[in-house]
Design a protein around this motif. Sequence first.
Motif, short mmCIF file in Angstrom:
data_model
loop_
_atom_site.label_atom_id
_atom_site.label_comp_id
_atom_site.label_asym_id
_atom_site.label_seq_id
_atom_site.Cartn_x
_atom_site.Cartn_y
_atom_site.Cartn_z
N GLY A 17 -4.28 16.50 25.25
CA GLY A 17 -4.70 17.56 26.17
C GLY A 17 -4.24 18.94 25.71
O GLY A 17 -4.98 19.92 25.82
N GLY A 20 -6.41 19.95 22.77
CA GLY A 20 -7.74 20.31 23.27
C GLY A 20 -7.73 21.69 23.91
O GLY A 20 -8.66 22.47 23.72
N GLN A 21 -6.67 22.01 24.66
CA GLN A 21 -6.56 23.34 25.26
C GLN A 21 -6.41 24.41 24.19
O GLN A 21 -6.98 25.50 24.30
CB GLN A 21 -5.38 23.39 26.22
N SER A 34 -1.74 19.02 31.29
CA SER A 34 -2.15 18.57 29.96
C SER A 34 -2.37 17.07 29.93
O SER A 34 -3.28 16.59 29.25
CB SER A 34 -1.09 18.96 28.92
N VAL A 37 -5.70 16.53 31.67
CA VAL A 37 -6.78 16.97 30.78
C VAL A 37 -6.97 15.99 29.64
O VAL A 37 -8.09 15.69 29.24
CB VAL A 37 -6.48 18.40 30.25
N GLY A 38 -5.87 15.42 29.13
CA GLY A 38 -5.98 14.41 28.07
C GLY A 38 -6.70 13.16 28.52
O GLY A 38 -7.55 12.62 27.80
N GLY A 41 -10.32 14.07 29.13
CA GLY A 41 -10.92 14.22 27.81
C GLY A 41 -11.22 12.89 27.15
O GLY A 41 -12.22 12.74 26.45
N SER A 72 -10.36 11.89 22.68
CA SER A 72 -9.63 12.58 23.74
C SER A 72 -9.47 14.07 23.42
O SER A 72 -9.62 14.92 24.29
CB SER A 72 -8.26 11.94 23.94
N SER A 76 -11.27 16.79 25.61
CA SER A 76 -10.39 17.78 26.26
C SER A 76 -10.84 19.20 25.94
O SER A 76 -10.86 20.06 26.81
CB SER A 76 -8.94 17.59 25.81
#
Length: 92
Positions: A17, A20-21, A34, A37-38, A41, A72, A76
């Motif tokens: 995550g 990805g951010q 995070s 989000v992971g 994702g 992922s 993400s």
Amino acid sequence: MTLAGFLFLMLIAAVCGTIGQSLAGYSVGGCVTSIVVGFIGAFIGRWIGGQLGLPEPLSVSFGGESFPVLWSIIGSALFVAILALITRRRAF
């Protein structure tokens, strides 16, 4: 699944995550965000990979559970980019 396995998957999700951010260039929160989000994702990325017929090139298995690391990160980044488009303030 054991507690250690669950914590390991949460750690992997947090790293995915966060990456990805970073790729999206927008942060939606701290460590717990995070992790969320992971995991989101991972669902998005695995769905996209399945729709396109692509394999899981990098997957971590621990305690009988598999976590798609590459999907992922990709999912993400897409999820955070969409959130950034929706929530980011625009200057006129």
